[in-house]
Design an enzyme around this catalytic site. Structure first.
Site, mmCIF file in Angstrom:
data_model
loop_
_atom_site.group_PDB
_atom_site.id
_atom_site.type_symbol
_atom_site.label_atom_id
_atom_site.label_comp_id
_atom_site.label_asym_id
_atom_site.label_seq_id
_atom_site.Cartn_x
_atom_site.Cartn_y
_atom_site.Cartn_z
ATOM 1 N N ASP A 8 -26.215 -45.305 5.118
ATOM 2 C CA ASP A 8 -25.813 -44.293 6.101
ATOM 3 C C ASP A 8 -25.313 -44.961 7.374
ATOM 4 O O ASP A 8 -24.313 -44.518 7.952
ATOM 5 C CB ASP A 8 -26.971 -43.348 6.425
ATOM 6 N N SER A 49 -26.120 -37.622 5.276
ATOM 7 C CA SER A 49 -26.474 -38.602 6.302
ATOM 8 C C SER A 49 -27.844 -38.275 6.905
ATOM 9 O O SER A 49 -28.732 -39.127 6.991
ATOM 10 C CB SER A 49 -25.375 -38.582 7.370
ATOM 11 N N HIS A 80 -36.065 -32.842 12.694
ATOM 12 C CA HIS A 80 -34.808 -33.508 13.029
ATOM 13 C C HIS A 80 -33.909 -32.531 13.761
ATOM 14 O O HIS A 80 -33.725 -31.401 13.324
ATOM 15 C CB HIS A 80 -34.094 -33.982 11.755
ATOM 16 N N LYS A 104 -31.954 -40.126 5.701
ATOM 17 C CA LYS A 104 -32.883 -40.799 6.623
ATOM 18 C C LYS A 104 -34.260 -40.140 6.583
ATOM 19 O O LYS A 104 -35.281 -40.800 6.639
ATOM 20 C CB LYS A 104 -32.322 -40.763 8.051
ATOM 21 N N ARG A 158 -17.133 -43.358 9.294
ATOM 22 C CA ARG A 158 -16.676 -41.963 9.455
ATOM 23 C C ARG A 158 -16.290 -41.687 10.901
ATOM 24 O O ARG A 158 -15.346 -40.954 11.175
ATOM 25 C CB ARG A 158 -17.780 -41.007 9.009
HETATM 26 N N1 URA Z 1 -26.288 -36.922 12.611
HETATM 27 C C1 URA Z 1 -26.424 -37.797 11.589
HETATM 28 O O1 URA Z 1 -27.450 -38.465 11.456
HETATM 29 N N2 URA Z 1 -25.394 -37.944 10.724
HETATM 30 C C2 URA Z 1 -24.246 -37.236 10.814
HETATM 31 O O2 URA Z 1 -23.368 -37.397 9.981
HETATM 32 C C3 URA Z 1 -24.117 -36.326 11.886
HETATM 33 C C4 URA Z 1 -25.163 -36.174 12.771
#
Ligand code: URA
Length: 439
Positions: free
Chosen positions: A164, A186, A85, A190, A171
């Site tokens: 999320d 967050s 990621h 995932k 947010r």
């Molecule tokens: N990427 C994400 O998936 N979530 C965040 O809060 C910031 C960057």
């Protein structure tokens, strides 16, 4: 049994108390089911932003968010699911090179990727510049493709960590994005929900990243690695410099072509990008235990690139998902933007700073990203910037090549680039590519 009320949870966090596991689970479940209002969720996000969270609270939040929707188990298709990621950057086409190389090293790759966010690009948007390629892989094909090719690149299921999705949107508009526990939860929710056993986090630092300082990025990396460990996943984070674009190309088909040329071992591809890909791929291979040391893993990565096996994997996945293989054989066939113009330096000097987020936003304004969720992406537009911090330019030397759809966006890009690329008289040290590894 104690009756829970959202207002009590907000009050506890506002007053600096630790939330219990039950508080956090209750909030996430009720919010996902739309039984907690956005304004109350926003108040809680602000309280967390201001008060922070303990490591235990952060893990609880991540797990609750990960469990708010589908929970993918990939063990029926791969023995060990390795994932990566990136926290988001400019010119970051790393997945397009790293994933096929890892697959070519014999580690099956079943990856769910996302789209661009703000000034940072997304893997699916880049791949969609290949005519016909689709990120939708039916469940029945998923397994066959892994068995046949060892590589699937799909879009996230709509129900992956839905809490999320809702919280991120909230947010974004309530000034509560840049909180380390909230970002960590967050991202990791995932990854956990997508079924990864091993996770390599490419945490970007600098003007083209979310985390502007190395200290902040290290704290975020440590938090995410801790969450991964507590959740029983092998996790490692690399802190990567994003104070200049990665590689030369910014923009969807330009980046895809650069990734293909990197897999083709074209000598005119950017060394910083290839170096970055080697590191990320090697860490994935090490986690999957397909090498004993990081140096051995890097050697394997170089071998499969040089032998063309990485390119073959990329081509096979592309064609299996409906894409035009001729573009992989010859990336000069990508449709060019109607206007291609070289911008030159107005004076001589050293490149001493690149406002990388501004470069990303310029590409978005040209049509290469979305200002709104529903915006259509123009795959052909973008920029080629071959200069790096520390380079010397003479007046009249090329600064960038602008690939634009209209005269207006071309003119906008010219103005933006002249102010985003700072040229000064003082020699400037080239930037390091990484600031360290957290594990
Ligand atoms: N990427 C994400 O998936 N979530 C965040 O809060 C910031 C960057």
């Amino acid at each position: 049994m104690r009756v829970m009320r959202i207002v009590d949870i907000i009050t506890r966090k506002r007053d600096g108390h630790e939330l219990s596991t039950d508080d956090i689970r209750w909030f996430i479940q009720r919010y996902t089911d739309e039984l907690v209002t956005d304004y109350q969720a926003a108040a809680l996000m602000m309280a967390i932003y201001l008060r922070g969270m303990t490591p235990r609270e952060t893990v609880d939040l991540t797990l609750a968010m990960a469990r708010s929707g589908d929970w993918v188990d990939l063990h029926h298709v791969v023995p060990y699911a390795v994932d990566k990621h990136s926290s988001g950057g400019v010119g970051d086409k790393t997945s397009l090179v790293v994933l096929p190389l890892v697959a070519a090293c014999g580690v099956p790759v079943a990856k769910m990727s996302g789209r661009g966010l703000g000034f940072s690009g997304g893997t699916l948007d880049k791949m969609e510049s290949i005519t016909g390629w689709s990120p939708s892989v039916p469940i029945s094909r998923f397994r066959e493709q892994i068995e046949e090719i060892g590589f699937v690149l799909a879009g996230q299921t709509g129900n992956l960590a839905p809490a999320d999705g809702k919280l991120y949107a909230l947010r974004d508009v309530t000034a509560t994005v840049s909180s380390i526990p909230l970002i960590a939860a967050s991202i990791m929710s995932k990854k956990l929900a997508a079924g990864a056993d091993g996770i390599v986090l490419d945490v970007k630092v600098g003007s083209g990243a979310f985390m502007k300082s190395v200290d902040q990025a290290r704290q975020l990396a440590q938090t995410m690695v801790g969450i991964g460990r507590d959740a029983g996943r092998d996790t490692v984070a690399l802190l990567a410099n994003m104070n200049q674009p990665l590689g030369y190309a910014i923009g969807n088909s330009l980046e895809t072509a650069e990734a293909i040329r990197t897999l083709q071992n074209d000598p005119d591809t950017p060394p910083d990008f290839w170096h970055h890909c080697q590191e990320i791929a090697a860490h994935m291979i090490l986690l999957a235990k397909a090498a004993d040391t990081i140096d051995q893993a890097k050697q394997r990565v170089i071998q499969v690139r040089d032998s063309g096996h990485g390119l073959e994997k990329f081509r096979a996945m592309t064609v299996a998902q409906g894409g035009d293989g001729a573009l992989i054989d010859d990336p000069s066939r990508f449709e060019p933007a109607p206007i291609v113009k070289t911008l030159v330096a107005t004076h001589s000097g050293y490149i001493n700073q690149i406002d990388t987020d501004q470069i990303g936003w310029t590409c978005v304004r040209m049509g290469g990203g979305r200002a709104e969720k529903s915006d259509h992406i123009d795959p052909s537009v973008g920029l080629i910037i071959r200069l790096k911090v520390g380079d010397y330019v003479n007046q009249g030397d090329p600064l960038a090549v602008i690939h634009a759809r209209t005269v207006e966006t071309q003119a906008d890009a010219e103005i933006a680039l002249q102010s985003a690329i700072h040229i000064g008289n003082e020699p400037t040290t080239p930037l390091p590519q990484f600031y360290g590894v957290v594990q």
